[in-house]
Design a protein around this motif. Structure first.
Motif, PDB file in Angstrom:
ATOM      1  N   UNK A  51       0.824  -1.217   0.000  1.00 32.52           N
ATOM      2  CA  UNK A  51       0.000   0.000   0.000  1.00 32.52           C
ATOM      3  C   UNK A  51       0.864   1.276   0.000  1.00 32.52           C
ATOM      4  N   UNK A  52       2.189   1.103  -0.151  1.00 37.71           N
ATOM      5  CA  UNK A  52       3.138   2.244  -0.181  1.00 37.71           C
ATOM      6  C   UNK A  52       3.173   3.006   1.141  1.00 37.71           C
ATOM      7  N   UNK A  53       2.783   2.348   2.214  1.00 38.84           N
ATOM      8  CA  UNK A  53       2.931   2.946   3.543  1.00 38.84           C
ATOM      9  C   UNK A  53       4.246   2.402   4.113  1.00 38.84           C
ATOM     10  N   UNK A  54       5.344   3.006   3.575  1.00 38.89           N
ATOM     11  CA  UNK A  54       6.658   2.428   3.833  1.00 38.89           C
ATOM     12  C   UNK A  54       7.098   2.621   5.276  1.00 38.89           C
ATOM     13  N   UNK A  55       6.809   3.746   5.868  1.00 38.20           N
ATOM     14  CA  UNK A  55       7.229   3.968   7.259  1.00 38.20           C
ATOM     15  C   UNK A  55       6.529   2.988   8.192  1.00 38.20           C
ATOM     16  N   UNK A  56       5.182   2.739   7.974  1.00 37.95           N
ATOM     17  CA  UNK A  56       4.454   1.810   8.823  1.00 37.95           C
ATOM     18  C   UNK A  56       4.932   0.384   8.560  1.00 37.95           C
ATOM     19  N   UNK A  57       5.256   0.136   7.301  1.00 41.25           N
ATOM     20  CA  UNK A  57       5.771  -1.192   6.963  1.00 41.25           C
ATOM     21  C   UNK A  57       7.106  -1.440   7.656  1.00 41.25           C
TER      22      UNK A  57
END
Length: 1422
Positions: A51-57
């Protein structure tokens, strides 16, 4: 747990279906149930990544790694997340890569381990910066946890370290330059400080040094290792320079020294390291250096500057190191002369070993000029000291001390021993260089070394030598003996100690000590120091010379003389030996020629040989060769020997400065001479000749006050040393007289000249100076108005010239003085009868055909005939004949000056210039009617000035004079001459004024005004410029401005300015005639003085004499006016009888009318009547036949009639008086003032008929002129006397109207009106004192600025003191020049205050008034 597994399966299905939101939600649900569930975190992170939520990933992956740190899945996910973020999180990416590689390593999956690392490094190469790549490379370098596993699979470490080094080098350099560029623009920032600050900041964070060390440790290639060893040394040295003083700098300096010494140990030829290894050693003595290292340095770097110095030193005699065998066995001259030789492999630089001392010195000098080495300075200082090149050593060691301070600052090392060595070299050189100028500095350097090294032999010897030079022999012996104990084999110290004893006067001990040294100096098998041997032989001879001072002993050639010759054999260039031999030849062998050669040789070798220099200078002075005297004296001064250092017991030497002063005085370089004589007097304040020379120098430079002081000091010395200055005291009187003359103190100067002439009559220059002083004093007296004194001095000049020595009669200055003295009589014609014709006739002679009188004889026709004429002439011709004699004597004297100055171009030009002015003066003395055309005198003047210009065309005065004499005959030439004069001297105010006068003559008033303004700017004190502008103002109709300018010109002009004394009185008299108020007597004094001076200068100018009489009449000096007018009448009558000139008759008639008034004023009534009748008879004719104009005739006849009327009245001839006044009324058409006088005379007869007639006359005046004050006053007084109430009322109204008038009534008339009004109030109206007081107050109300109301109120009222004080204040403000208050009113105002001081002031202001005297009596009585 089964539920969690089912949930994980569901999550896995959602992943397969790419339902990322469901995956995230499901994973969160699982984590709520099982917060440590690894797979849930992984699924969640994977879905968030999609989902391109890289910081949360990233955060979810990190949570997963916390649950299972050894599982690769979460770390693989993190790597992918970081790869998607580009270069943002490379540091985190590197950490993840390292952890993942460790997991693969532990799993022994080396392929994946290496692949993971390679991908990361490749990724950083693309996405990261260069410094991040350096950090990335750390993963595959020793020190990385995974390096053991990857060793052999990755490139060798040295390659990666090189890559890191290259990157860090470039980035640090870039950062340093960037930060410097940013910070240097800050306010107050300095580039050096900013650079050091930036470097410290960068170097503290730098890892470059460690990278270099790793390369050195891992490199297998020796060349690569040496390269990076060099870089490490340079890098550490840069860090050392950047660190501030402290532990960091100390630590870094030790590191640099270690690195440099390591390179030297392995003999790596890196010059920077060898320079540090040699320079940073801090030994006390030079022999402590390792000579092998020095020789290896020369082999490694044969072309370096330090190598030249070291090689030159090692091959010199002063070197403490053992010689190489090759040098010892090498025959002289066998060394190669080439700097380079060839071997089998090609050209290779080899070391060049100098053979001769000249080659060695040249080689070392070239080396030290480029070497920036402490060791090179030290070797060069030692070598210069050995060669006794003290001047070069002083300059070099000063640089060396500066360099050691710089090195100390840069490295943090003390270099104490090195600094001490430099200080000792410098101090030792200063002892001998320009001794004793630098002894104070040398001693401070020695003391500085002794403070921390009290046993320093060099310092002890140096201090001893200084005390020796300062003649403090006890201290010198002490230090030298202490040094001798430290170095008993040092022959130089030993001989010096013995010599100091001799200098102290103990010649026997000195000789003994020197004799003991002689065998040691000449000992076989040792090199002979010829300089020391020559010095010792001279000193031993000197001791013998002084042990027996008899003439026979000193003439003995086997005694001291033999030692002096041996000294020269040892060293032909030892200067003291030549000095003592010169004394021997001069005083004992009587061979002056050989003595002079010895002295000259001594001075050439050493300027410190003061005795030789003095004798040589005296010899040159006797020959008159002042250039050589100056040369010798200057050499001695430059040596520094003449001035003792502060605190020294040695006396200074003043004669070199005095000799320099005399030489410079002969060249007329007065400023330099002053400096030299002052220097001599600082050393010897009692030097008589220096004071005389200083006075003469001050006089030559124009500083006359200083010259006077200097000569007076010399004269004081004459009193204390009369025997020494006998025969020379006359010169101080002469110089003092010259100075007094320049200061304008002519009386003192003349007295001094006479004293000198009385003692030395043969001094012709003094006689000329006396004549010039007499003439200058006469001119000065004339300019100050002392005409009698001026004529007396002129007569004295001529009398002295007539008996002057024949030798000076053929000089220019003699005849100039005679001519100027004669010219004074033509300027002061009132004393022309005192002209000493006999003396002048004796001087000029009677040879009319003499060659010297033929200058322009064909033009001016001036010969000796008139002067030679003797006889008695008629009284009216005497003055003319005397004036002609004076003029022609002046011309002939200047012709003689022209004749005798033919050999001197400048004097010849000045003589023609003076002759031109004499000719022009003759022209100006002619009557006006003869001056209208070009006379023979004027033609001769023009010719003279032209000749002067031919001889000296650059003299502005000559051009100005030509312009003056051609102004009327040729205005174009005059204009050119004035312009040329101003071109040569644009500040010439007189030239500007003359040009302005020329413009006036050409009627160009505007130009004239501009030029006169320019003249005033050039010289505000030049009176004729103001005079010219006053004439311009007159031409423009501004009489007030003109009078102000004439007054200023009168104030600043000299008394001999005839033009000022003509124009100023005329302007004042015109003002008096047009002024409505009476002028105070003080205003008349300056015009009277001016006219009296003009009368003395030009007694034949009757018009201005007449004007002077009119001023005297107004100043109540009637007796003087009578004398002047009688003389005018006599001269005018005589002229008329001879010429029958209408002008003379007119002048006679007017003078008679004025004389009648003066007779009346002095009480000579019969003479007044006779003069008045004669004036009336002479003015009877009317119309064109009359000599007088209508206005002049009217004034003359009115004056005569009124004067005769008053005279007849005082003679009690009332009827005749009335008849005269009646005639005056007819002549003046009823002049109101005349009518008033007639009324007063009629009233004084006492007859009722006459009094009635007086009333009618006054009434007629009132009817014709209602504002006539005098007639109204007389009517008021008559009404009072008649007690006529009706008339009093009418007259009172008239007087009240006049009193209230603001204009037309003077202050004196207002006072009279107040007096009459108060009298009417008291006597007529019977109002008593209150009425008088009321009228006094009314006077104050009408005219508060006039003092009479206040004074009367003070006399009448109760508030007398306040009114009197106010009256005095008002009177002061109304006194001239602010107002026209008379002296009488001023005196009355002072008298009314009642104060003793004011009463005295009243007498001083107006001593003829009774009020002041009465006030004094009252004050004393009180």
């Amino acid at each position: 747990m089964s539920g969690v597994k089912q949930a994980l399966k569901a999550v896995n299905e959602a992943v397969k279906q790419q339902k990322w939101d469901n995956v995230v939600q499901a994973a969160d649900d699982i984590l709520q149930k099982d917060p440590k569930n690894y797979q849930a975190y992984v699924f969640k992170a994977f879905a968030l990544d999609k989902k391109n939520k890289l910081d949360e990933s990233e955060a979810s992956y990190l949570e997963a790694t916390q649950c299972k740190p050894g599982d690769a899945q979460a770390w693989q996910g993190l790597v992918k997340v970081y790869q998607r973020q580009g270069g943002k999180k490379i540091k985190q990416y590197q950490h993840a890569t390292l952890r993942l590689a460790e997991i693969y390593r532990d799993a022994e999956d080396m392929f994946k381990c290496q692949d993971t690392v390679d991908k990361f490094i490749d990724y950083v190469r693309v996405q990261g910066d260069r410094l991040q790549l350096v950090e990335a490379l750390d993963l595959i370098l020793p020190g990385s946890p995974i390096y053991p596993a990857l060793e052999g699979r990755v490139p060798p470490p040295v390659q990666q370290y090189e890559t890191q080094a290259q990157i860090v080098e470039a980035e640090e350099k870039k950062r340093i330059n960037s930060l410097i560029g940013e910070r240097r623009t800050r306010i107050g920032a300095r580039l050096n400080d900013v650079t050091l600050e930036v470097k410290r900041e960068v170097y503290r964070e730098s890892r470059l040094g460690n990278i270099y060390r790793q390369i050195i440790d891992w490199a297998s290639d020796d060349d690569l290792r040496r390269t990076y060893e060099e870089k490490l040394l340079l890098y550490c040295h840069e860090r050392l320079l950047a660190w501030p003083p402290g532990e960091e700098k100390t630590r870094e300096s030790e590191l640099v020294k270690k690195l440099a010494n390591d390179m030297i140990i392995i003999k790596h030829p890196f010059k920077f390291a060898w320079d540090i290894g040699i320079d940073w050693q801090n030994h006390k003595e030079i022999w402590e250096w390792d000579v092998n290292i020095l020789r290896q340095y020369c082999l490694n770097f044969p072309d370096s500057d330090l190598c030249r110095v070291v090689m030159g030193f090692l091959t010199s005699a002063v070197s403490p190191f053992p010689k190489e065998e090759s040098q010892e066995n090498q025959a002289p001259g066998a060394a190669e002369s080439e700097d380079e030789s060839e071997d089998d492999e090609g050209g290779v630089s080899t070391t060049y070993a100098p053979v001769t001392e000249e080659d060695r010195l040249l080689m070392m000098t070239e080396g030290i000029s480029g070497a920036n080495s402490l060791f090179a300075y030290r070797l060069m200082g030692e070598y210069y000291q050995y060669l006794e090149e003290h001047e070069s050593n002083v300059e070099l060691m000063r640089k060396a001390l500066e360099h050691v301070q710089e090195e100390r600052k840069k490295t943090g090392l003390r270099f104490q021993n090195t600094e001490d060595a430099f200080s000792l070299y410098l101090a030792t050189a200063l002892v001998y260089y320009q001794t004793p100028r630098h002894h104070q500095e040398a001693k401070s350097l020695f003391d500085k070394v002794l403070d921390h090294d009290p046993l320093s032999t060099s310092a002890l010897i140096g201090v001893g030598l200084i005390y020796e030079e300062e003649e403090d022999y006890d201290e010198a012996i002490d230090f030298l003996e202490r040094a001798l104990k430290r170095a008993p084999d040092n022959l130089r110290v030993r001989t010096e100690a013995a010599w100091v004893k001799a200098l102290k006067g103990d010649y026997a001990s000195g000789a003994k000590g020197l004799e003991e040294c002689m065998p040691l100096l000449t000992k076989k098998g040792q090199p002979v120091n010829k300089e020391l041997l020559a010095q010792t032989q001279y000193r031993l001879g000197y001791c013998i010379w002084n042990l027996d001072t008899s003439k026979a002993a000193r003439k003995n050639r086997k005694g001291a003389y033999s030692y002096f010759l041996e000294s020269l054999k040892s060293n032909l260039n030892y200067a003291p030996t030549y000095t003592i031999l010169g004394i021997y030849y001069a005083d004992y062998a009587k061979d002056k020629k050989r003595a002079r050669k010895c002295f000259q040789k001594a001075v050439e070798l050493s300027p410190s040989e003061v005795e030789s220099a003095e004798r040589l200078a005296r010899s040159f002075a006797d020959d008159g060769d002042w250039d050589r005297v100056e040369l010798v004296a200057q050499r001695v001064v430059d040596s520094g020997k003449v001035k003792p250092p502060p605190g020294s017991k040695r006396k200074g030497i003043s004669w070199p400065f005095a000799a320099l002063g005399v030489a410079e005085l002969n060249k007329q370089d007065y400023n330099k001479a002053i400096v030299s004589f002052q220097a001599a007097l600082r050393i010897s304040p009692e030097d008589y000749h220096a004071w005389v020379g200083l006075g003469e120098s001050y006089h030559g430079s124009g500083r006359y006050i200083a010259a006077t002081r200097a000569i007076l000091n010399a004269q004081k010395l004459e009193e204390t040393a009369a025997a020494e200055t006998a025969g020379e005291a006359w010169f101080t009187k002469f110089i003092l007289a010259e100075t007094k003359r320049e200061l304008g103190e002519f009386d003192d100067a003349i007295s001094l000249y006479r004293l000198v002439i009385a003692d030395r009559p043969e001094e012709h220059g003094v006689a000329i100076s006396l004549m010039q002083a007499l003439v200058d004093s006469a001119m000065n007296s004339m300019n100050k108005g002392f005409f009698g004194k001026a004529i007396g001095l002129a007569k004295e000049t001529i009398a002295f010239a007539s008996r002057a020595p024949a030798a000076i009669t053929e000089t220019f200055n003699f005849w100039k003085a005679v001519g100027d003295a004669c010219a004074l009589f033509s300027s002061i014609q009132g004393r022309i009868s005192e002209f000493p014709t006999e003396n002048v006739r004796d001087l000029i002679g009677n040879d009319d055909n003499a060659e010297e009188y033929q200058v322009f004889r064909d033009v001016d026709s001036v010969g000796t005939g008139v002067i030679a004429t003797a006889g008695i002439f008629p009284e009216d011709e005497t003055m003319g004949v005397d004036l002609t004699k004076v003029i022609e004597a002046t011309i002939l004297a200047h012709k003689r000056a022209v004749h005798v100055s033919a050999s001197d171009t400048h004097a010849h030009a000045v003589a023609y210039y003076n002759l031109g002015w004499a000719e022009y003066r003759a022209h100006m003395c002619l009557p006006w009617k003869f001056r209208k055309k070009s006379t023979r005198y004027l033609k001769a003047a023009i010719a003279c000035f032209k000749r002067a210009i031919e001889l000296e065309a650059g003299n502005s005065e000559f051009w100005n004079a030509l312009g003056v004499v051609t102004s009327e005959v040729n205005p174009s030439v005059a204009q050119h001459s004035f312009v040329r004069s101003l071109y040569l001297n644009e500040r010439g105010a007189h030239a500007w004024t003359n040009l302005g006068t020329l413009a006036l003559l050409q009627n160009d008033v505007v130009l004239a005004n501009e030029i006169f303004t320019k003249a005033q700017s050039a010289d505000p004190d030049y009176a004729h410029a103001w005079l010219g502008q006053g004439l311009v103002a007159l031409l423009l109709g501004d009489a007030k401005e003109a009078r102000g300018l004439f007054t200023h010109a009168m104030d600043i002009s000299e008394s001999s300015s005839a033009a000022t004394r003509r124009l100023y009185p005329v302007s004042v008299f015109d003002h008096i005639l047009t002024s409505s108020s009476e002028q105070p007597i003080t205003m008349l004094l300056q015009p009277i003085l001016a006219l009296s001076q003009l009368q003395s200068m030009s007694p034949q100018d009757l018009a201005y004499n007449h004007l002077g009489a009119l001023f005297q009449e107004r100043a109540h000096e009637s007796d003087r006016a009578v004398v002047v007018l009688e003389e005018i009448c006599r001269v005018a009558e005589a002229r008329f009888e001879v010429t029958e000139s209408p002008e003379a008759l007119k002048q006679y008639a007017i003078a008679k009318a004025d004389l009648a008034r003066s007779y009346l004023a002095v009480g000579a009534y019969d003479e007044a009547v006779a003069s008045g009748e004669l004036a009336i008879d002479l003015s009877n004719e009317e119309g064109p036949e009359s000599e007088l104009t209508a206005e002049e005739r009217k004034k003359v006849r009115l004056s005569a009639h009124v004067t005769m009327g008053l005279a007849q009245y005082y003679l009690d001839h009332i009827e005749d008086a009335v008849a005269c006044f009646e005639s005056a009324l007819q002549e003046s058409d009823g002049n109101p003032d005349t009518r008033c006088i007639l009324a007063q005379v009629l009233w004084a007869t006492g007859a009722e008929e006459s009094r009635e007639r007086a009333r009618e006359v006054l009434s007629e005046v009132i009817r014709r002129e209602p504002h006539h004050v005098q007639s109204a006053l007389l009517l008021g007084v008559i009404a009072l006397l008649d007690d006529d109430v009706e008339s009093l009322e009418a007259v009172g109204q008239r007087l009240q109207s006049l009193r209230a008038s603001v204009t037309g009534v003077t202050g004196a008339q207002q006072a009279q009106l107040g007096d009459v009004m108060r009298a009417i109030a008291v006597l007529g109206a019977g109002q008593g004192p209150e009425g008088a007081k009321a009228h006094a107050q009314m006077d104050i109300m009408y005219h508060p600025y006039l003092p009479h109301g206040w004074s009367e109120l003070a006399a009448l009222g109760n508030d007398g003191d306040g009114a009197a004080a106010m009256g005095l204040r008002v009177a002061r403000k109304g006194a001239p020049p602010h107002g026209d208050l008379t002296d009488e009113d001023m005196g009355l105002a002072y008298a009314r205050t009642g104060l003793p001081a004011d009463a005295q002031m009243a007498i001083m202001v107006a001593p003829w008034e009774w009020a002041g005297w009465t006030a004094v009596v009252e004050a004393v009585g009180a």
